[in-house]
Design a protein around this motif. Sequence first.
Motif, PDB file in Angstrom:
ATOM      1  N   ARG A 200       0.853  -1.199   0.000  1.00 34.64           N
ATOM      2  CA  ARG A 200       0.000   0.000   0.000  1.00 34.64           C
ATOM      3  C   ARG A 200       0.884   1.243   0.000  1.00 34.64           C
ATOM      4  O   ARG A 200       2.027   1.196   0.463  1.00 34.64           O
ATOM      5  N   ILE A 202       0.914   5.575   0.873  1.00 34.90           N
ATOM      6  CA  ILE A 202       0.255   6.734   1.483  1.00 34.90           C
ATOM      7  C   ILE A 202       1.144   7.965   1.277  1.00 34.90           C
ATOM      8  O   ILE A 202       2.346   7.926   1.559  1.00 34.90           O
ATOM      9  N   ARG A 217      -7.539   7.920  -7.364  1.00 29.80           N
ATOM     10  CA  ARG A 217      -8.056   6.929  -6.425  1.00 29.80           C
ATOM     11  C   ARG A 217      -7.057   5.840  -6.041  1.00 29.80           C
ATOM     12  O   ARG A 217      -7.299   5.084  -5.096  1.00 29.80           O
ATOM     13  N   ARG A 220      -3.586   6.893  -1.529  1.00 30.93           N
ATOM     14  CA  ARG A 220      -4.274   7.484  -0.384  1.00 30.93           C
ATOM     15  C   ARG A 220      -3.446   8.647   0.153  1.00 30.93           C
ATOM     16  O   ARG A 220      -2.209   8.586   0.220  1.00 30.93           O
ATOM     17  N   SER A 222      -3.143  11.579   3.444  1.00 29.14           N
ATOM     18  CA  SER A 222      -3.577  11.825   4.826  1.00 29.14           C
ATOM     19  C   SER A 222      -2.674  12.873   5.449  1.00 29.14           C
ATOM     20  O   SER A 222      -1.610  13.201   4.902  1.00 29.14           O
ATOM     21  N   ILE A 230      -4.436   4.981  10.171  1.00 27.86           N
ATOM     22  CA  ILE A 230      -4.738   4.379   8.863  1.00 27.86           C
ATOM     23  C   ILE A 230      -4.043   3.024   8.715  1.00 27.86           C
ATOM     24  O   ILE A 230      -4.650   2.035   8.280  1.00 27.86           O
TER      25      ILE A 230
END
Length: 359
Positions: A200, A202, A217, A220, A222, A230
């Motif tokens: 993943r 971020i 999309r 991610r 933050s 998360i």
Amino acid sequence: MKTQRIEELMTAMKSFGKESYHKSELLNEMFALQQEIVELTFSGEHAATAELKIWDVERHLEQLNADCGNIADEELAKFKEGCKVLCNLIKAEISGNRGEYKAFKTLEYLKSQNRVLRNVELSDGEVHTELDAVVITPKCVTIVEVKNTSKNIFIDEEGNYYRTGEFLKWDSNIAEKMSVKEGLLRKALEAAGYGHIQIRSIVVFTNNRIEVQNKYRHIRTSFVSQLAYIIDGYRLDDIMTVDEMDNLQMIIKDAEYKEAYPFEFDVNQYKADFANLMATLEFAKNQETEVEIEEEPVIEVVKTTKKQPVENKKLTFTSVMKALFTSKQFKYAGSTAAAVVISVVSGVIAANTIGKGGF
């Protein structure tokens, strides 16, 4: 003389003596260069040069140039342009380090079992990239990209990353950057038999006062305060034991490729611009001080004694006044007599000067 001085200044600057540097070395080298420039500029004029920065040097040399009749405008402009680039590089490095520090501190609050690797550099021989942080948990591996900015951010549907304000300013395609990072990490894991591990990504912003709009999309975003929450909240099954996490950590460390690169800033040219500017201003200043000062007018005084008939002496106005005002007799003459004497002596000097073709 000027060429010799330039060579002396260049020789005195020892920073950036290598052809290439690792990222972790750059900030210290830039600080060293700044300190050398400061010390050569002020050369002991200030007791605490450690507190002075590049912009202090700029202001000082601007004033010197003005005092010398703006003789080095061209040299000053070149040096200031280099200062602008160097200062921006220093600020960017400091800002990046601060941002990464905030993110690393936040990761200490993870509740999941975890292994955190910082500033991981990976390469496949053609492409080279740095991952600010790689977080290993029982569920997956997370790539953390840290952004420390004061501007609002907009990421469009194609992954283009913009800084917003009065106008949109394109920075990069964050989708492509993150794809490269993930691709190189995936290669390292697959080579060790861990191709099944989920990865993943971020993008974390350390400034929670800005606004971030993300329309891409696949990545991610933050704020740093949300990062641990998360990662802990991934809705995935645990697929790694603690031993496997340790093994994965070693695999990534072994895959690291820490390569040194030439610094993107032309330091030698910057040093040469500084040395040329300093030598030009010093040479101009020395020329001003060497201008012949007009000789002070003199008067002839005849001194006689009983043992010595006549002695002619040439005295300046200053020496005559000093002799008069320090004599015992003059101390009792009063202010009126003082004014008369000064007037007489001045008249004699003027007559003497006109007679010699002065004024």
